[in-house]
Design an enzyme around this catalytic site. Structure first.
Site, short mmCIF file in Angstrom:
data_model
loop_
_atom_site.label_atom_id
_atom_site.label_comp_id
_atom_site.label_asym_id
_atom_site.label_seq_id
_atom_site.Cartn_x
_atom_site.Cartn_y
_atom_site.Cartn_z
N LYS A 1 22.22 37.52 126.88
CA LYS A 1 20.76 37.71 126.76
C LYS A 1 20.48 39.00 126.00
O LYS A 1 21.33 39.89 125.91
CB LYS A 1 20.08 37.75 128.13
CG LYS A 1 20.49 38.89 129.09
CD LYS A 1 19.88 40.26 128.83
CE LYS A 1 20.29 41.27 129.89
NZ LYS A 1 20.14 42.68 129.50
N ASP B 1 20.64 40.21 137.11
CA ASP B 1 20.43 39.48 135.85
C ASP B 1 20.79 38.00 135.97
O ASP B 1 20.54 37.23 135.03
CB ASP B 1 21.30 40.08 134.74
CG ASP B 1 20.65 41.32 134.12
OD1 ASP B 1 19.43 41.50 134.28
OD2 ASP B 1 21.38 42.09 133.46
O1 C5P Z 1 22.15 43.68 140.61
P1 C5P Z 1 23.32 44.26 139.90
O2 C5P Z 1 24.50 44.41 140.81
O3 C5P Z 1 23.68 43.56 138.63
O4 C5P Z 1 22.88 45.71 139.46
C1 C5P Z 1 23.80 46.66 139.03
C2 C5P Z 1 23.23 48.04 139.23
O5 C5P Z 1 22.15 48.26 138.34
C3 C5P Z 1 22.64 48.27 140.61
O6 C5P Z 1 23.61 48.76 141.49
C4 C5P Z 1 21.59 49.32 140.34
O7 C5P Z 1 22.19 50.58 140.24
C5 C5P Z 1 21.10 48.96 138.96
N1 C5P Z 1 19.89 48.14 138.93
C6 C5P Z 1 18.69 48.71 139.33
N2 C5P Z 1 17.54 47.97 139.28
C7 C5P Z 1 17.56 46.69 138.84
C8 C5P Z 1 18.77 46.10 138.43
C9 C5P Z 1 19.92 46.86 138.48
O8 C5P Z 1 18.65 49.88 139.73
N3 C5P Z 1 16.41 45.99 138.80
#
Ligand code: C5P
Length: 337
Positions: free
Chosen positions: A18, A152
């Site tokens: 993406k 994501d």
């Molecule tokens: O959800 P995911 O594990 O992919 O996110 C990775 C990191 O990115 C999270 O631990 C966080 O630090 C950050 N993140 C965030 N806010 C979001 C998406 C991701 O702070 N909306």
């Protein structure tokens, strides 16, 4: 359950990268995640995942070719298969029929690049595992699995452009671009990823510490773009009128540059080479530029590769940048033959 004969053939999925055309960070939530407002589009650059059913009794396996995604035990493909199996069990499917799976992943999307390759692999793996087992789960359950795998991941169930809100779990599908006479319906897209992988949490932390763009600008551009796409935006408007606003509409770009300062001169050099607006996808370090057609993006890619080879474009990191010409992809139901 499905006909067992079907299991002889592996289930194959393409997992697209993406790009964030806009990315506004609205604030920190009590759970530590960040509230987002982003227009995301799938691209023609994709990993290829195949899942084959193994005999009972063993564990799921994963083999990866191409870009190195890091330790296999942490890979989202294996976590997605495990989550799908747990959800299928909870829904009452017979555990012994949820056979171990052998996953093969061809990684063509750079890792830790702001392109959500790992998240896309996870979405594809969930879907492919359920198909391999012949298990159908309600959309709501699939959504829960996706959100549990990463912020994501839910986007990839949409299959086209979407407004992404909340932590990434609130999705509004957006209409595809309308053609103006003489314009193709799939804008060309150039992706340039310098070899400086960026960990998303580190970039968000830099944002927390104050590495931010002008307050509200990305949010405004993001809302405008979502509205325009909802109303039926012309490809020519996106490319000629909006490209420079979109290229500036990423609240994480200053944070990415704070984590990796070499991105600042790199972007300046890219702008000089390309002469068109250049944006950053997600938490970086992938840069993107829009073109009227794939051919236009290919021409720009060739020029950039030459500039890298001649030393006219210096890219940070031990290896040359990933440079790829592709398109923004239309939703499956609206895609061209
Ligand atoms: O959800 P995911 O594990 O992919 O996110 C990775 C990191 O990115 C999270 O631990 C966080 O630090 C950050 N993140 C965030 N806010 C979001 C998406 C991701 O702070 N909306």
């Amino acid at each position: 359950m499905t006909d067992p004969a079907r299991r002889l053939a592996p289930v194959v999925r393409l997992a697209p990268a993406k790009v964030n055309l806009t990315l506004a960070v609205l604030g920190i939530r009590p759970d530590g995640y960040h509230e987002l407002h982003s227009v995301m589009v799938p691209t023609g650059v994709a990993d290829r995942l195949s899942l084959a059913v193994l005999p009972p009794g063993g564990a799921d396996t994963l083999h990866v070719d191409g870009f190195d995604p890091g330790p296999l035990a942490d890979n989202l493909v294996l976590r997605a298969i495990a989550a799908a199996r747990a959800a299928a069990r909870a829904a009452g499917f017979e555990p012994k029929l949820l056979l171990p799976l052998a996953a093969r992943l061809e990684k063509r999307i750079p890792v830790a690049a702001g392109l959500a390759g790992g998240s896309s692999d996870a979405a594809a793996a969930t879907d492919a595992a359920l198909e391999a087992w012949g298990v159908d789960l309600p959309v709501e359950t699939r959504r829960r699995i996706a959100a549990g795998l990463g912020s994501d991941v839910p986007f990839f169930a949409v299959g086209g452009p979407a407004l992404v809100e909340g932590r990434g779990e609130r999705l509004t599908p957006l209409a595809w671009l309308r053609d103006a006479p003489g314009w193709p319906d799939r804008p060309g897209l150039l992706l340039v990823t310098p070899d400086v992988p960026l960990a998303t949490p580190a970039v968000f932390r830099a944002w927390d510490l104050g590495a931010r763009g002008p307050a509200g600008a990305a949010r405004l551009a993001s809302s405008h773009l979502a509205d325009e796409l909802r109303r039926g935006m012309l490809t020519s408007d996106m490319l000629l009128v909006r490209a420079s606003v979109l290229a500036a509409a990423n609240d994480l770009a200053p944070a990415a540059a704070a984590v990796e300062p070499a991105l600042v001169p790199f972007k300046r050099a890219l702008l000089r080479q390309l002469g068109v607006p250049v944006g950053v996808s997600g938490s970086g370090p992938t840069h993107w530029a829009l073109y009227a057609s794939r051919a236009g993006a290919e021409e720009a890619a060739a020029k950039l590769r030459e500039a890298v080879a001649s030393g006219a474009l210096v890219s940070p990191g031990p290896r040359p940048p990933f440079i790829e010409a592709t398109t923004i992809t239309a939703p499956a139901s609206e895609s061209l033959p």
